[in-house]
Design an enzyme around this catalytic site. Structure first.
Site, mmCIF file in Angstrom:
data_model
loop_
_atom_site.group_PDB
_atom_site.id
_atom_site.type_symbol
_atom_site.label_atom_id
_atom_site.label_comp_id
_atom_site.label_asym_id
_atom_site.label_seq_id
_atom_site.Cartn_x
_atom_site.Cartn_y
_atom_site.Cartn_z
ATOM 1 N N GLN A 11 0.576 -1.158 -0.033
ATOM 2 C CA GLN A 11 0.060 0.135 -0.173
ATOM 3 C C GLN A 11 0.892 1.247 -0.073
ATOM 4 O O GLN A 11 0.473 2.256 -0.754
ATOM 5 C CB GLN A 11 -0.916 -0.035 1.259
ATOM 6 N N LEU A 38 13.521 -10.108 -0.553
ATOM 7 C CA LEU A 38 14.221 -10.137 0.819
ATOM 8 C C LEU A 38 14.380 -11.584 1.386
ATOM 9 O O LEU A 38 15.282 -11.665 2.414
ATOM 10 C CB LEU A 38 13.139 -9.337 1.682
ATOM 11 N N THR A 63 3.727 -9.404 5.961
ATOM 12 C CA THR A 63 2.858 -8.759 6.910
ATOM 13 C C THR A 63 1.577 -9.480 7.348
ATOM 14 O O THR A 63 0.641 -9.232 7.972
ATOM 15 C CB THR A 63 2.371 -7.466 6.030
ATOM 16 N N ASP A 103 2.911 -0.850 15.161
ATOM 17 C CA ASP A 103 2.574 -0.665 16.428
ATOM 18 C C ASP A 103 2.762 -2.101 17.028
ATOM 19 O O ASP A 103 2.616 -2.017 18.329
ATOM 20 C CB ASP A 103 1.093 -0.274 16.454
ATOM 21 N N TYR A 126 5.319 -11.710 14.281
ATOM 22 C CA TYR A 126 5.358 -10.454 13.573
ATOM 23 C C TYR A 126 5.900 -9.325 14.255
ATOM 24 O O TYR A 126 6.835 -8.813 13.546
ATOM 25 C CB TYR A 126 3.697 -10.174 12.896
ATOM 26 N N LYS A 130 9.478 -7.744 13.299
ATOM 27 C CA LYS A 130 9.670 -6.309 12.996
ATOM 28 C C LYS A 130 10.687 -5.581 13.914
ATOM 29 O O LYS A 130 11.301 -4.354 13.426
ATOM 30 C CB LYS A 130 8.357 -5.360 12.779
#
Length: 299
Positions: A11, A38, A63, A103, A126, A130
């Site tokens: 996005q 990646l 994601t 977040d 996840y 990150k």
């Protein structure tokens, strides 16, 4: 200034490509598989070097939050090792890197909107992958900008806004969790912020503006409130609408736990870069209208 963005389908990448069109002195190029993969770190440095970036935007990521619980090695390979290699490539070329994070590095137990100095404590694979990516990016060189964001939606790809509109076309009522709070963030707004920040970073040779920031939509809501605003806007545009029924997270079990509080304070970014996102309702309305074919709300 030439921005090279990792990932073509995401996005933020799609929003950056659109935002960069026609902007004087700005060129945005997206690269992805097979040239840059990646999962194959050996491809990363050469693929980025070939594009001769002034700024690298590290947007590609794993994601699939729930699937990551079953694929931890893959999530870490992409979000940690891969992200670190992207930052290393940028550092070798003398280019700043803007890396997107989440977040989900927080556990959601705070009673306030999270600031950059709050302790991290991811609840699942996840978020942990990150967070490891943030550390790898920071270790690659000082000229990095790590942007944590949340609840991202846009006219592109898969996201909550599109899901609500699709479900409303088939159902009279949609059950949505009401005990998770956050800041809906439009990827189009993020693209504007990134281009703005890139201009600042391009001229900042002393790393004064580099570091970790939160970048999210202005204002807060829960998922059910977000859903109601999406569907009320859709109805005003002549589109699909459905009733929203509040449920608790325990009534919608997922493999990975979600933070109950995903609110992020973007005050630091506003102070340093002089940019703030529009109110989330305004940006949501613009995306819904665009998805509905550009109709203006009735009345």
């Amino acid at each position: 200034m030439r921005l090279v963005v990792t990932g073509r389908e995401g996005q933020v990448a799609a929003s950056l490509l659109e935002a960069g069109q026609g902007k004087a002195g700005m060129e945005v190029v997206a690269i992805g598989r097979p040239e840059l993969d990646l999962e194959r770190p050996e491809t990363i440095i050469d693929a980025i070097a070939a594009e001769k970036p002034d700024i690298v935007v590290s947007a590609a990521a794993y994601t699939a939050v729930d699937q990551a619980e079953d694929e931890p090695d893959l999530a870490f390979a992409i979000n940690a090792t891969g992200a670190g290699k992207v930052a290393e490539a940028a550092a070798r070329l003398g280019a700043p890197v803007i890396h997107l994070s989440t977040d989900y590095v927080f556990d959601g137990s705070a009673s306030h909107a999270y600031v950059e100095t709050d302790a991290t404590a991811p609840l699942g694979v996840y978020g942990a992958s990150k967070l490891a990516g943030e550390l790898a990016v920071a270790a690659a060189g000082p000229r990095h900008l790590i942007l944590r964001t949340a609840w991202v939606y846009s006219p592109f790809g898969r996201n909550f806004v599109k899901t609500m509109l699709r479900l409303a076309a088939d159902r009279d009522e949609i059950s949505v969790v009401a005990d998770q709070w956050g800041n809906p963030t439009c990827a189009l707004d993020m693209a504007d912020a990134i281009l703005h920040a890139a201009t600042v970073l391009h001229g900042d040779k002393n790393a004064g503006a580099f570091g970790t920031y939160h970048l999210a939509g202005t204002g807060e809501t829960n998922w059910s409130g977000f859903a109601r605003h999406i569907l009320d806007t859709s109805r005003a545009c002549g589109g699909a609408w459905a009733q929203v029924r509040d449920i608790a997270s325990k009534d919608y079990p997922t493999k990975a736990r979600r933070p109950a509080n995903s609110r992020l304070s973007s005050a630091k970014f506003a102070d340093v870069f002089g940019w703030s996102a529009p109110d989330w309702r305004q940006s949501t309305e613009a995306v819904v209208r665009r998805l509905q074919g550009g109709q203006a709300p009735a009345g």
